[in-house]
Design an enzyme around this catalytic site. Structure first.
Site, PDB file in Angstrom:
ATOM      1  N   SER A 139      -3.906  -9.897  11.924  1.00 18.18           N
ATOM      2  CA  SER A 139      -5.238 -10.041  11.198  1.00 18.18           C
ATOM      3  C   SER A 139      -6.023 -11.049  11.744  1.00 18.18           C
ATOM      4  O   SER A 139      -5.422 -11.807  13.150  1.00 18.18           O
ATOM      5  CB  SER A 139      -4.969 -10.957  10.029  1.00 18.18           C
ATOM      6  N   TYR A 152      -1.106 -18.871   5.766  1.00 17.72           N
ATOM      7  CA  TYR A 152      -1.282 -17.392   5.919  1.00 17.72           C
ATOM      8  C   TYR A 152      -1.500 -17.375   7.475  1.00 17.72           C
ATOM      9  O   TYR A 152      -1.201 -16.418   8.170  1.00 17.72           O
ATOM     10  CB  TYR A 152      -2.113 -16.917   5.029  1.00 17.72           C
TER      11      TYR A 152
HETATM   12  P1  NDP Z   1      -2.119  -4.841  -0.220  1.00 21.73           P
HETATM   13  O1  NDP Z   1      -2.189  -6.017  -1.240  1.00 21.73           O
HETATM   14  O2  NDP Z   1      -3.140  -3.697  -0.878  1.00 21.73           O
HETATM   15  O3  NDP Z   1      -1.034  -4.068   0.263  1.00 21.73           O
HETATM   16  C1  NDP Z   1      -0.017  -4.870   0.776  1.00 21.73           C
HETATM   17  C2  NDP Z   1       1.071  -4.201   0.524  1.00 21.73           C
HETATM   18  O4  NDP Z   1       2.517  -4.933   0.844  1.00 21.73           O
HETATM   19  C3  NDP Z   1       1.463  -3.542  -0.640  1.00 21.73           C
HETATM   20  O5  NDP Z   1       2.083  -2.102  -0.471  1.00 21.73           O
HETATM   21  C4  NDP Z   1       2.794  -4.290  -1.232  1.00 21.73           C
HETATM   22  O6  NDP Z   1       3.710  -3.647  -1.857  1.00 21.73           O
HETATM   23  C5  NDP Z   1       3.497  -4.779   0.156  1.00 21.73           C
HETATM   24  N1  NDP Z   1       4.252  -5.801   0.032  1.00 21.73           N
HETATM   25  C6  NDP Z   1       3.892  -7.029  -0.266  1.00 21.73           C
HETATM   26  N2  NDP Z   1       5.029  -7.845  -0.348  1.00 21.73           N
HETATM   27  C7  NDP Z   1       6.074  -6.906   0.045  1.00 21.73           C
HETATM   28  C8  NDP Z   1       7.441  -7.221  -0.087  1.00 21.73           C
HETATM   29  N3  NDP Z   1       8.087  -8.392  -0.172  1.00 21.73           N
HETATM   30  N4  NDP Z   1       8.386  -6.326   0.515  1.00 21.73           N
HETATM   31  C9  NDP Z   1       7.875  -5.137   0.590  1.00 21.73           C
HETATM   32  N5  NDP Z   1       6.465  -4.745   0.585  1.00 21.73           N
HETATM   33  C10 NDP Z   1       5.672  -5.660   0.043  1.00 21.73           C
HETATM   34  O7  NDP Z   1      -3.101  -5.650   0.944  1.00 21.73           O
HETATM   35  P2  NDP Z   1      -3.565  -4.922   2.338  1.00 21.73           P
HETATM   36  O8  NDP Z   1      -3.391  -3.401   2.339  1.00 21.73           O
HETATM   37  O9  NDP Z   1      -4.696  -5.676   2.696  1.00 21.73           O
HETATM   38  O10 NDP Z   1      -2.373  -5.559   3.344  1.00 21.73           O
HETATM   39  C11 NDP Z   1      -1.410  -4.784   4.213  1.00 21.73           C
HETATM   40  C12 NDP Z   1      -1.475  -5.678   5.495  1.00 21.73           C
HETATM   41  O11 NDP Z   1      -2.520  -5.844   6.007  1.00 21.73           O
HETATM   42  C13 NDP Z   1      -0.844  -7.178   5.190  1.00 21.73           C
HETATM   43  O12 NDP Z   1       0.161  -7.372   6.161  1.00 21.73           O
HETATM   44  C14 NDP Z   1      -2.038  -8.079   5.275  1.00 21.73           C
HETATM   45  O13 NDP Z   1      -1.767  -9.394   5.705  1.00 21.73           O
HETATM   46  C15 NDP Z   1      -2.935  -7.525   6.128  1.00 21.73           C
HETATM   47  N6  NDP Z   1      -4.209  -7.675   6.593  1.00 21.73           N
HETATM   48  C16 NDP Z   1      -4.982  -7.418   5.450  1.00 21.73           C
HETATM   49  C17 NDP Z   1      -6.607  -7.562   5.648  1.00 21.73           C
HETATM   50  C18 NDP Z   1      -7.371  -7.618   4.468  1.00 21.73           C
HETATM   51  O14 NDP Z   1      -8.357  -8.141   4.407  1.00 21.73           O
HETATM   52  N7  NDP Z   1      -7.074  -6.797   3.512  1.00 21.73           N
HETATM   53  C19 NDP Z   1      -7.149  -8.171   6.999  1.00 21.73           C
HETATM   54  C20 NDP Z   1      -6.100  -8.274   7.737  1.00 21.73           C
HETATM   55  C21 NDP Z   1      -4.788  -8.311   7.451  1.00 21.73           C
HETATM   56  P3  NDP Z   1       4.695  -4.141  -3.200  1.00 21.73           P
HETATM   57  O15 NDP Z   1       3.724  -4.991  -3.926  1.00 21.73           O
HETATM   58  O16 NDP Z   1       4.681  -2.570  -3.909  1.00 21.73           O
HETATM   59  O17 NDP Z   1       5.691  -4.269  -2.734  1.00 21.73           O
HETATM   60  C1  8X3 Z   2      -6.696 -11.000   5.909  1.00 25.17           C
HETATM   61  C2  8X3 Z   2      -8.210 -11.313   6.309  1.00 25.17           C
HETATM   62  O1  8X3 Z   2      -9.906 -13.163   6.764  1.00 25.17           O
HETATM   63  O2  8X3 Z   2      -8.301 -13.312   4.499  1.00 25.17           O
HETATM   64  O3  8X3 Z   2      -5.880 -11.181   6.923  1.00 25.17           O
HETATM   65  O4  8X3 Z   2      -7.520 -14.055   6.845  1.00 25.17           O
HETATM   66  S1  8X3 Z   2      -8.530 -13.265   6.132  1.00 25.17           S
END
Ligand code: NDP
Ligand code: 8X3
Length: 254
Positions: A139, A152
Site C-alpha cells: 500500500s 495500518y
Molecule cells: P476488501 O475489503 O474488498 O477485501 C479484503 C479481502 O481480504 C476480502 O476478501 C476478505 O475476505 C479478506 N480478508 C480480510 N481478513 C481476512 C482474514 N483474517 N483471513 C482471510 N481473508 C481475510 O479490500 P481490498 O480489496 O481493498 O483489500 C485487499 C488488499 O489490498 C488488502 O491487503 C489491503 O490492505 C490492500 N490495499 C487496499 C487499498 C484500498 O484502497 N482499497 C489500497 C492499498 C492496499 P473475508 O472477509 O471473506 O475473509
Molecule cells: C489503503 C490505502 O491510503 O487508506 O492501503 O492507506 S490508504
C-alpha cells in the site's frame, strides 16, 4: 499440468478482481477467504469461462488453519507457481492515544502474521515450481505514514520490508517476490475500516475517481507475466487525483 495461482482474500475487491483478470480456459485457481458464499459465487463465474477452481475457507490469522489448508490442497492443484498474498484490512482510523487494541491486533494478525503464515504454508509447493512468484499486496501506507493511520501504516511498512527481504532470501531458490502498492482503490476496504458506516466509507472517494480493483489486478498480471529474466520489484499506483497519502484533489460538491 496447468499451473495454479493462489489468491488470499479472493471474496472481494482486489483479490476477486485478480481472479477475474487472470482467468482463462484451463487456468487453475486456489481461492481463499472467510466468506464461503462469495468464494463459491466467484468460482462458479470462473468455471463458466473454463477455469478450474478449488475454494477453501481460511482465516489467515490462524497458523494452524494455514498449515491444515496446505495439507488439504488436491493433487491436481499442487503445481502452484503464483501466490498472491492479498488478504488484509484496516480497522479504525484514530490517533494512537485513542486506539483500540483489538483493532491493532486484527491488523497486525491479518496483514503481517497472516502473510507470513500463508507464505510458510505455500512455500514448499513454490520451491518445486519453475518460475515461482510471490506477490504481496502492499500500500502507499507502506511507503509513508498519515495522520491516524498508525498501526495500518506500520503493518503495510512491515509488508514492504518483508517483500524486500523475502526477495533476497528466496533469490537462491529462484522464487521472484514482488509487491503492488496502491493508493485509494474503491473496494469494501473503507466499509471494513469504518465498521459498516457506509456514509463515512463513501466520503473517502468523494469528488475523485478512485482506482478500480481491476487496475490493481492488471498490475499483478503484468508482474507475473513479465519475462523470466525480469523481476518487477514493486508497482506504486495512484488514482490521477492523488499524489501521496495527503495530497488529493477533489471536485467541490455541486
Ligand atoms: P476488501 O475489503 O474488498 O477485501 C479484503 C479481502 O481480504 C476480502 O476478501 C476478505 O475476505 C479478506 N480478508 C480480510 N481478513 C481476512 C482474514 N483474517 N483471513 C482471510 N481473508 C481475510 O479490500 P481490498 O480489496 O481493498 O483489500 C485487499 C488488499 O489490498 C488488502 O491487503 C489491503 O490492505 C490492500 N490495499 C487496499 C487499498 C484500498 O484502497 N482499497 C489500497 C492499498 C492496499 P473475508 O472477509 O471473506 O475473509
Ligand atoms: C489503503 C490505502 O491510503 O487508506 O492501503 O492507506 S490508504
Amino acid at each position: 499440468m496447468e499451473e495454479t495461482i493462489v489468491i488470499t482474500g479472493a471474496s472481494s475487491g482486489i483479490g476477486k478482481a485478480c481472479a477475474e483478470v487472470l482467468t482463462a480456459p484451463g487456468k487453475r485457481f486456489i481461492l481463499t477467504a472467510r466468506r464461503n458464499e462469495r468464494l463459491l459465487e466467484l468460482a462458479a463465474e470462473l468455471e463458466k469461462g473454463g477455469a478450474l477452481v478449488w475454494t477453501y475457507v481460511l482465516d489467515v490469522r490462524s497458523r494452524e488453519a494455514c498449515q491444515e489448508w496446505a495439507t488439504q490442497i488436491p493433487e491436481s492443484f499442487r503445481n502452484i507457481r503464483v501466490l498472491i498474498n492479498n488478504a488484509g484490512l484496516a480497522a479504525g482510523l484514530s490517533g494512537i492515544q485513542d486506539g483500540d487494541f483489538t483493532d491493532w491486533d486484527r491488523m497486525i494478525d491479518t496483514n503481517v502474521k497472516g502473510l507470513l503464515y500463508t507464505t510458510e504454508a505455500i512455500l514448499p509447493f513454490l520451491k518445486r515450481a519453475p518460475g515461482a512468484h510471490i506477490v504481496n499486496m502492499g500500500s502507499i501506507a507502506g511507503k509513508e505514514v498519515y495522520a491516524n493511520g498508525n498501526v495500518y501504516c506500520a503493518s503495510k511498512h512491515a509488508v514492504d520490508a518483508l517483500t524486500r527481504s523475502m526477495r533476497i532470501d528466496l533469490l537462491p531458490l529462484g522464487i521472484k517476490v514482488s509487491s503492488v502498492s496502491p493508493g485509494m482503490v474503491e473496494t469494501e476496504f473503507s466499509l471494513v475500516r469504518f465498521k459498516g458506516d457506509a456514509e463515512r466509507a463513501s466520503a473517502v472517494y468523494q469528488g475523485l475517481e478512485p482506482l478500480k480493483p481491476e487496475d490493481i489486478a492488471e498490475a499483478v498480471k503484468y508482474i507475473i507475466t513479465a519475462p523470466k529474466h525480469v523481476t518487477v520489484a514493486d508497482i506504486v499506483l495512484f488514482p490521477s487525483a492523488q499524489a501521496s497519502s495527503r495530497d488529493v484533489v477533489r471536485k467541490p460538491l455541486a
